[in-house]
Design a protein around this motif. Structure first.
Motif, PDB file in Angstrom:
ATOM      1  N   TYR A  71       0.911  -1.038   0.047  1.00 53.78           N
ATOM      2  CA  TYR A  71       0.072  -0.076   0.118  1.00 53.78           C
ATOM      3  C   TYR A  71       0.724   1.122   0.160  1.00 53.78           C
ATOM      4  CZ  TYR A  71      -4.286  -2.798   0.857  1.00 53.78           C
ATOM      5  OH  TYR A  71      -5.296  -3.594   0.780  1.00 53.78           O
ATOM      6  N   LEU A 273      -7.515  -1.865   4.881  1.00 51.73           N
ATOM      7  CA  LEU A 273      -6.719  -2.175   4.072  1.00 51.73           C
ATOM      8  C   LEU A 273      -5.779  -3.595   4.164  1.00 51.73           C
ATOM      9  CD1 LEU A 273      -5.018   1.569   3.516  1.00 51.73           C
ATOM     10  CD2 LEU A 273      -7.309   0.837   2.713  1.00 51.73           C
ATOM     11  N   ILE A 282      -9.576  -3.989  -0.492  1.00 49.22           N
ATOM     12  CA  ILE A 282      -9.983  -2.824   0.627  1.00 49.22           C
ATOM     13  C   ILE A 282     -11.436  -2.926   0.920  1.00 49.22           C
ATOM     14  CG2 ILE A 282     -10.191  -0.485   1.065  1.00 49.22           C
ATOM     15  CD1 ILE A 282      -7.711  -0.139  -0.922  1.00 49.22           C
TER      16      ILE A 282
END
Ligand SMILES: [Zn+2]
Length: 299
Positions: A71, A273, A282
């Motif tokens: 991420y 996440l 997500i």
């Protein structure tokens, strides 16, 4: 030549002023359900097949599909990465399937998302397993060097000590290849498991999968999200928080941490996440009966 699927594996979201981008390194069938979770018998799985197939459970191999991904969080002030996948040329003593990779797809996807290695300010790491810190380093003229030359790499001190002890016992090359070269280059910082970078990014201690495991929180304009790391591997564990992944190092603590995390963030409607949930990964935890289910943000 880039493979034709190289660029679509970038997924952007926003959370207030934060931009969240998923950079996928691998997204493929991993292990059969019972190989990941001892309790995942055919009888236990039967009620879930409808939502598992085909995106979360491969109908051909019968294995759970699991992405390895990073991420990227862009704040008004920083570019931060959370976890860095497997990387190239790693020896990965315990898991040969991903050893000695020579595939720069992850780096090319990062570039396609508009991020050069020099732009990265912070590298967070939920824990020091081989699929979470691989691109911390890359091989240059036979030496491991930090992939992100200007970044501060933040390591939870307890996780660092644990990884170092495994390396001393000769159990794991991850520390020597992915962590030590970062420290030697002066780019590593040891932090507490509740470290706060600023009002947008901070850590939460979530031990059990590993002793120093952390989750990474993000917040902007009253909106709140969290990168799970490996405190939970599959949306099946929302329905069965007591199911431990076979590599959870302290199973009793892992289930306590997982249940408490699900309780807390289901109530708060936190944006989740998830590190290894099938794409698009997500979503949010929602209460269901005595447990939970996972609602993806997008179909
Ligand atoms: Zn993992």
């Amino acid at each position: 030549m880039s493979p034709p699927d190289a660029l679509p594996r970038i997924h952007r979201h926003t959370l207030g002023e934060l931009e969240i981008t998923r950079i996928v390194e691998l997204d493929e069938p991993f292990l059969a359900p019972h190989q990941m979770f001892a309790e995942a018998t055919p009888e236990a799985l039967a009620p879930h097949l409808e939502w598992l197939l085909p995106k979360a459970l491969c109908p051909v191999t019968g294995k759970l599909i699991l992405p390895i991904q990073t991420y990227v969080i862009r704040t008004p002030h920083h570019v931060a990465l959370v976890d860095t996948c497997i990387g190239n040329h790693k020896s990965l003593a315990g898991f040969k399937r991903w050893a000695n990779r020579e595939d720069d797809t992850w780096l090319r996807r990062l570039a396609a998302a508009g991020i050069s290695p020099e732009q990265v300010d912070y590298v967070f790491c939920t824990h020091l397993h081989l699929d979470h810190c691989g691109w911390h380093t890359r091989l240059e003229n036979g030496r491991w060097v930090p992939t992100f030359p200007n970044a501060r790499y933040l390591f939870a001190a307890e996780e660092f000590a644990y990884a170092e002890s495994r390396a001393r016992a000769g159990e794991d090359p991850v520390f020597a290849e992915n962590v030590l070269p970062v420290m030697e280059a002066g780019r590593g910082v040891l932090v507490a498991q509740d470290f706060v970078l600023d009002d947008t990014l901070w850590l939460e201690s979530t031990p059990g999968h590993t002793p120093g495991h952390v989750s990474v929180h993000l917040q902007s304009r009253q909106l709140h999200g969290v990168v799970t790391g490996d405190l939970i591997h599959s949306p099946l564990q929302c329905h069965h928080p007591e199911w431990n992944f076979r590599h959870d190092e302290n199973p009793a603590l892992a289930s306590l941490t997982r249940r408490a995390f699900l309780e807390r963030h289901a109530d708060a409607a936190t944006l989740i996440l998830a590190s290894h949930f099938p794409s698009p990964s997500i979503g949010r935890f929602v209460r269901k009966h005595q447990a939970f289910e996972y609602r993806y943000l997008e179909p």
